[in-house]
Scaffold this motif. Structure first.
Motif, PDB file in Angstrom:
ATOM      1  N   SER A   7      97.024  10.497 134.943  1.00  0.00           N
ATOM      2  CA  SER A   7      96.815   9.912 136.262  1.00  0.00           C
ATOM      3  C   SER A   7      96.063  10.846 137.195  1.00  0.00           C
ATOM      4  CB  SER A   7      98.168   9.580 136.904  1.00  0.00           C
ATOM      5  OG  SER A   7      98.914   8.709 136.098  1.00  0.00           O
ATOM      6  N   GLY A   8      95.352  10.233 138.131  1.00  0.00           N
ATOM      7  CA  GLY A   8      94.872  10.969 139.288  1.00  0.00           C
ATOM      8  C   GLY A   8      96.038  11.265 140.219  1.00  0.00           C
ATOM      9  N   VAL A  30      98.632   8.496 140.898  1.00  0.00           N
ATOM     10  CA  VAL A  30      98.116   7.163 141.214  1.00  0.00           C
ATOM     11  C   VAL A  30      97.651   6.468 139.929  1.00  0.00           C
ATOM     12  CG1 VAL A  30      97.470   7.805 143.556  1.00  0.00           C
ATOM     13  CG2 VAL A  30      95.791   8.051 141.717  1.00  0.00           C
ATOM     14  N   ASP A  31      97.485   5.142 140.053  1.00  0.00           N
ATOM     15  CA  ASP A  31      97.214   4.340 138.852  1.00  0.00           C
ATOM     16  C   ASP A  31      95.730   4.210 138.531  1.00  0.00           C
ATOM     17  OD1 ASP A  31      96.562   2.712 140.965  1.00  0.00           O
ATOM     18  OD2 ASP A  31      97.622   0.945 140.219  1.00  0.00           O
ATOM     19  N   ARG A  32      94.993   5.295 138.742  1.00  0.00           N
ATOM     20  CA  ARG A  32      93.663   5.434 138.151  1.00  0.00           C
ATOM     21  C   ARG A  32      93.719   6.664 137.274  1.00  0.00           C
ATOM     22  NH1 ARG A  32      88.731   3.478 142.043  1.00  0.00           N
ATOM     23  NH2 ARG A  32      89.777   1.671 142.929  1.00  0.00           N
ATOM     24  N   HIS A  33      93.001   6.618 136.158  1.00  0.00           N
ATOM     25  CA  HIS A  33      93.262   7.578 135.097  1.00  0.00           C
ATOM     26  C   HIS A  33      91.985   8.190 134.528  1.00  0.00           C
ATOM     27  CE1 HIS A  33      96.482   4.502 135.079  1.00  0.00           C
ATOM     28  NE2 HIS A  33      97.285   5.552 134.927  1.00  0.00           N
ATOM     29  N   ARG A 211     110.340  18.754 140.815  1.00  0.00           N
ATOM     30  CA  ARG A 211     111.482  17.856 140.969  1.00  0.00           C
ATOM     31  C   ARG A 211     110.975  16.439 141.148  1.00  0.00           C
ATOM     32  NH1 ARG A 211     114.323  19.122 145.998  1.00  0.00           N
ATOM     33  NH2 ARG A 211     114.316  17.045 146.922  1.00  0.00           N
ATOM     34  N   ARG A 212     111.450  15.542 140.315  1.00  0.00           N
ATOM     35  CA  ARG A 212     111.060  14.142 140.442  1.00  0.00           C
ATOM     36  C   ARG A 212     111.717  13.529 141.669  1.00  0.00           C
ATOM     37  NH1 ARG A 212     108.881  12.054 135.620  1.00  0.00           N
ATOM     38  NH2 ARG A 212     109.027  13.467 133.840  1.00  0.00           N
ATOM     39  N   LEU A 213     110.964  12.723 142.411  1.00  0.00           N
ATOM     40  CA  LEU A 213     111.486  11.986 143.549  1.00  0.00           C
ATOM     41  C   LEU A 213     111.483  10.497 143.211  1.00  0.00           C
ATOM     42  CD1 LEU A 213     109.563  13.825 146.439  1.00  0.00           C
ATOM     43  CD2 LEU A 213     111.904  14.240 145.652  1.00  0.00           C
ATOM     44  N   PRO A 214     112.399   9.723 143.794  1.00  0.00           N
ATOM     45  CA  PRO A 214     112.442   8.294 143.487  1.00  0.00           C
ATOM     46  C   PRO A 214     111.250   7.554 144.111  1.00  0.00           C
ATOM     47  CG  PRO A 214     114.012   8.816 145.213  1.00  0.00           C
ATOM     48  CD  PRO A 214     113.477  10.130 144.724  1.00  0.00           C
ATOM     49  N   MET A 215     110.964   6.385 143.577  1.00  0.00           N
ATOM     50  CA  MET A 215     109.915   5.528 144.133  1.00  0.00           C
ATOM     51  C   MET A 215     110.483   4.830 145.369  1.00  0.00           C
ATOM     52  SD  MET A 215     107.169   5.561 141.959  1.00  0.00           S
ATOM     53  CE  MET A 215     106.377   3.978 141.666  1.00  0.00           C
ATOM     54  N   PRO A 216     109.946   5.087 146.574  1.00  0.00           N
ATOM     55  CA  PRO A 216     110.485   4.447 147.778  1.00  0.00           C
ATOM     56  C   PRO A 216     110.347   2.927 147.714  1.00  0.00           C
ATOM     57  CG  PRO A 216     108.965   6.236 148.322  1.00  0.00           C
ATOM     58  CD  PRO A 216     108.814   5.977 146.861  1.00  0.00           C
ATOM     59  N   PRO A 359     103.990   4.783 138.072  1.00  0.00           N
ATOM     60  CA  PRO A 359     105.406   5.056 137.774  1.00  0.00           C
ATOM     61  C   PRO A 359     105.574   6.344 136.979  1.00  0.00           C
ATOM     62  CG  PRO A 359     104.894   2.742 137.375  1.00  0.00           C
ATOM     63  CD  PRO A 359     103.582   3.448 137.636  1.00  0.00           C
ATOM     64  N   PRO A 360     106.700   7.011 137.157  1.00  0.00           N
ATOM     65  CA  PRO A 360     106.894   8.288 136.448  1.00  0.00           C
ATOM     66  C   PRO A 360     106.942   8.117 134.947  1.00  0.00           C
ATOM     67  CG  PRO A 360     108.910   7.609 137.562  1.00  0.00           C
ATOM     68  CD  PRO A 360     107.835   6.676 138.025  1.00  0.00           C
TER      69      PRO A 360
END
Length: 365
Positions: A7-8, A30-33, A211-216, A359-360
């Motif tokens: 991902s970018g 982000v969802d460009r790769h 540290r992974r953070l949740p998706m708001p 998404p992670p």
């Protein structure tokens, strides 16, 4: 064939401070790769990329060293990734092979202008993942990150590595940078034959953390592009060279940036949109003060317009990354009507990029 996407990224807060060891930033994938395809070959390999519109560059081996037939500069990050992963693979007893690498990118526009989404980091991350599969190493994400960071510092010693981490982990992360002086010393020791790469990957790297953070759920991220590419490396080098001019201000900036990033991370974990927006505004103010003290242009007129129009609909906005052009990010309540802001952007030649947070990735054990 092996095919890997990376991902970018976009920095949300913590820019400039994150290049100092142990100082954090919040970053999103982000969802460009960038996509790396790897096919087994015999006798020689090749590297080709749609970004450079040229015939593949052929590579061969001189002992364990990869040698290209032509100028290697467009592929510096790819070659660095190959060098690091293959040194590790050789230590694990793998026989080095040949392969053709094909790279395609969604991280620029149709004219080839970069959006500032971290294409170098994404291609490094994707190449490391592809070679991990090729040599059947089965490395956990933490070790893939260390290999990718080792490759990155060969090409850009000033980079924080946060963009690489975002590409590998996906989603929202709180990232703190490694101590580059320690890493340079460790690499030098390895070059003298005293520290195998395997031992270096096993070591604790001072300062480095992810540290992974949740998706708001109550807020969303919106991205605008100013149409003006910016050089992150040049701006970070300029800031590092001029931070003496802001010497009295710089320690306060670092401390305040850490507090801001930690508060933003906590707000994201609580899904607290008002608190998160307040920290975005705080982060913008910190960057503005730092730029003024050091004499570096971070928030351009186009980025200022982007931020002001976002504020008019109740959102919070700031430049992303090193600034000086590229993208701005907007944090806004999920149910906000963005049409007035987007109309203003269009009139101001700010382009709305239809990006979503990637998404992670499931962590490798």
């Amino acid at each position: 064939m092996i095919e890997v996407c990376a991902s970018g990224k976009l920095f949300v807060a913590g820019e400039y401070a994150v290049v100092e060891a142990g100082y954090p930033a919040v970053i999103v994938a982000v969802d460009r790769h960038v996509t790396v395809r790897l096919d087994r070959a015999e006798g020689a390999g090749s590297i080709a990329s749609d970004q450079y519109g040229r015939m593949p560059v052929v590579w061969r081996r001189d002992g364990d060293r990869v040698v290209l037939d032509h100028d290697s500069r467009p592929f510096d990050y790819v070659l660095a990734a190959i060098d690091v992963v293959e040194r590790f693979a050789a230590e694990q007893g793998r026989t080095l092979g040949f392969y053709d690498i094909t790279i395609s990118s969604e991280l620029d526009d149709s004219s080839g202008r970069k959006f500032g989404l971290g294409s170098s980091a994404a291609v490094t991350a994707a190449t490391v993942r592809a070679l991990d599969l090729f040599y059947e190493l089965g490395l956990p994400t933490e070790r893939l990150l260390k290999l990718a960071l080792l490759a990155t510092v060969q090409v850009n010693p000033m980079g924080s590595g946060g963009d690489v981490a975002a590409s590998l982990y996906g989603g929202w992360i709180r990232y703190a940078a490694l101590d580059r002086d320690w890493l340079r010393a460790a690499i030098a020791a390895g070059g003298s034959g005293t520290t195998p790469l395997t031992d270096l990957l096993d070591a604790d790297w001072p300062g480095l953390s992810v540290r992974r953070l949740p998706m708001p759920q109550s807020m969303r991220l919106v991205v605008g592009w100013t149409g003006v590419p910016a050089s992150t490396t040049r701006l970070v080098e300029a800031m590092q060279s001029r931070k003496g001019a802001a010497e009295s201000h710089y320690p306060d900036f670092l401390a305040a940036s850490r507090e801001c990033v930690d508060a933003l991370s906590d707000a994201i974990e609580r899904d607290d949109a008002p608190a998160a927006k307040a920290e975005i505004r705080r982060a913008r103010g910190l960057l503005t003060s730092l730029a003024r003290a050091a004499g570096v242009d971070i928030e351009t007129p186009a980025l200022r317009t982007l931020c002001e129009t976002a504020e008019s609909v109740g959102a919070a906005a700031k430049s992303s990354g090193a600034g000086g052009g590229d993208c701005g990010i907007v944090l806004v309540d999920a149910d906000t009507d963005l049409e007035p802001m987007l109309r203003d952007w269009e009139l101001s030649d700010v382009r709305h990029l239809s990006l979503r947070v990637q998404p992670p990735r499931e962590p490798r054990p």
